[in-house]
Write a protein that holds these residues in place. Structure first.
Motif, mmCIF file in Angstrom:
data_model
loop_
_atom_site.group_PDB
_atom_site.id
_atom_site.type_symbol
_atom_site.label_atom_id
_atom_site.label_comp_id
_atom_site.label_asym_id
_atom_site.label_seq_id
_atom_site.Cartn_x
_atom_site.Cartn_y
_atom_site.Cartn_z
ATOM 1 N N LYS A 94 23.644 46.665 36.549
ATOM 2 C CA LYS A 94 24.923 45.957 36.446
ATOM 3 C C LYS A 94 25.963 46.802 35.710
ATOM 4 C CE LYS A 94 22.685 41.407 36.467
ATOM 5 N NZ LYS A 94 22.403 40.174 35.686
ATOM 6 N N SER A 98 29.545 48.252 37.194
ATOM 7 C CA SER A 98 30.865 48.071 36.586
ATOM 8 C C SER A 98 31.597 49.408 36.452
ATOM 9 C CB SER A 98 30.710 47.410 35.212
ATOM 10 O OG SER A 98 30.082 46.152 35.326
ATOM 11 N N ILE A 183 29.057 40.253 41.942
ATOM 12 C CA ILE A 183 29.345 41.564 41.366
ATOM 13 C C ILE A 183 29.688 42.565 42.469
ATOM 14 C CG2 ILE A 183 28.339 43.508 40.100
ATOM 15 C CD1 ILE A 183 26.705 41.494 38.499
#
Length: 405
Positions: A94, A98, A183
């Protein structure tokens, strides 16, 4: 930066290749004494991060990463540890995602490609780690925990494997694909890695773990059965050692048979005549005399009468034409007149025939086979269908196409 990593990696691999005998000795024996090899060689391996000393004065041991590398490539049965640290790997994935999205937002393409490559490597590494854990479990099952000798040790190893499997399934519950889809957003690369790739492998690994768990339970039951039998046998051997004069009793000679040997009810044979007994001769003669009595019913003989027929009447017999036979003949005539290829189901649809489609196709095949060899030369027939999905050599015909040569 990449050049520096390449040089360092090449140097590390050369150290592994040059001192392979020392590394394998440490892997097999578990430790290495300072007196076994040259101090410079050991210091070089310690500096490279291959060997380490747990405490001052202790022998040298392999690093866990090097041991894991050897266990993975050698498929060592002693490898009983599963890497279930999925939470930290998901968090790293994750985080890198980002970084990648931020680099794209600032239109820094070079940096985004680096992050995407790092993300791909981490996703594939996570999938490979999960599959490797499943392979380790299967390897231990197929070997039936052969790296330990006693049944009790096998049972403990089986219970350990089941606990590791339970932990692994709990770790798999950490995959929240709704969150990963949010995401990934609309990025095609991120959705391919975080949604498609992870979800497909997650499903396969979950199904595989369910099968592994059932196999472990079956294997545990078999181990416990072996344990009970061995305990019974050991108890008998110990009793025989303590009582060397002990002999097994012949229970068939006892008046009071133990309940253990009374597993079936007594069977009484049905009464019958003894042909060798003179006293039963009269009864036996009566039975035989009854078998010889045959009664003929005259009323049945009257029912059988001769049937007469006239040969001249045969000419008046007309064979009733079958409706499907007439339709097949019309179908053949239509093909001849139109001089075009026409399938049986198309003709069935055009003429709105009332026959079942399967019966109609079978009737067309039967009609074609009923033609003489000269008549069959006028037509070309092709079958349309598919091979049977289970039984080899069987071909299922769905339609027949007929045409003139």
């Amino acid at each position: 930066m990449s050049q520096t990593l390449q040089v360092a990696g090449t140097k590390f691999l050369k150290v592994l290749a040059k001192h392979a005998d020392v590394i394998m000795l440490a892997y097999l024996s578990g430790r290495i004494s300072d007196l076994d090899f040259d101090a410079k060689v050991l210091d070089k391996l310690i500096e490279a991060g291959i060997l380490w000393r747990p405490e001052p004065g202790e022998d040298l041991r392999l690093r866990s990463s090097i041991r894991g590398l050897l266990e993975n490539n050698l498929r060592d049965e002693r490898n009983r540890q599963l890497d279930a640290n999925i939470g930290s790997k998901l968090a790293a994935i994750k985080t890198v995602t980002s970084h990648y999205k931020e680099a794209l937002h600032h239109q820094n393409l070079a940096e985004s490609e680096v992050y995407l490559e790092d993300l791909t490597e981490q996703v594939y590494g996570l999938v490979d780690s999960l599959k490797q854990n499943v392979r380790n479990l299967w390897r231990r099952i197929h070997n039936e925990f052969g790296y330990v000798a006693s049944i009790n040790a096998k049972i403990r190893e089986n219970e350990l494997a089941q606990s590791q499997l339970t932990d692994m399934r709990k770790q798999l519950e950490m995959f929240q694909f709704d969150e990963l889809a949010n995401i990934a957003g609309s990025s095609r690369e991120l959705r391919r890695l975080l949604v498609v790739q992870l979800q497909r492998n997650h499903s396969e690994i979950s199904q595989e773990l369910a099968i592994v768990q059932s196999k472990l339970i079956d294997l545990l039951g078999k181990f416990r059965e072996y344990l009970h039998r061995s305990q019974l046998l050991k108890g008998f051997v110990l009793h025989h050692q303590q009582n060397p004069d002990y002999k097994i009793k012949d229970y068939s000679q006892l008046h009071n048979v133990a309940k253990l040997f009374k597993q079936s009810r007594s069977v009484i044979a049905p009464a019958h005549v003894d042909v060798n007994n003179i006293d039963h001769e009269h009864v036996y003669g009566q039975i035989v005399s009854k078998l010889r009595q045959v009664n003929h019913n005259k009323a049945d003989s009257d029912k059988r009468k001769s049937q007469q027929f006239n040969i001249d009447d045969i000419e008046s017999i007309e064979i009733e034409n079958d409706a499907i036979k007439s339709a097949v003949e019309s179908y053949f005539c239509e093909v001849v007149n139109s001089n075009e290829r026409l399938s049986a189901l198309e003709y069935h649809h055009l003429q709105t025939l009332e026959f079942d489609k399967e019966v109609w196709v079978y009737g067309v095949l039967n009609g074609y086979q009923g033609l003489s060899a000269d008549e069959q030369e006028f037509f070309e027939i092709d079958t349309e269908g598919y091979p049977h999905p289970i039984f080899n050599g069987n071909y299922i015909i769905e339609d027949v196409e007929l045409g003139r040569k």
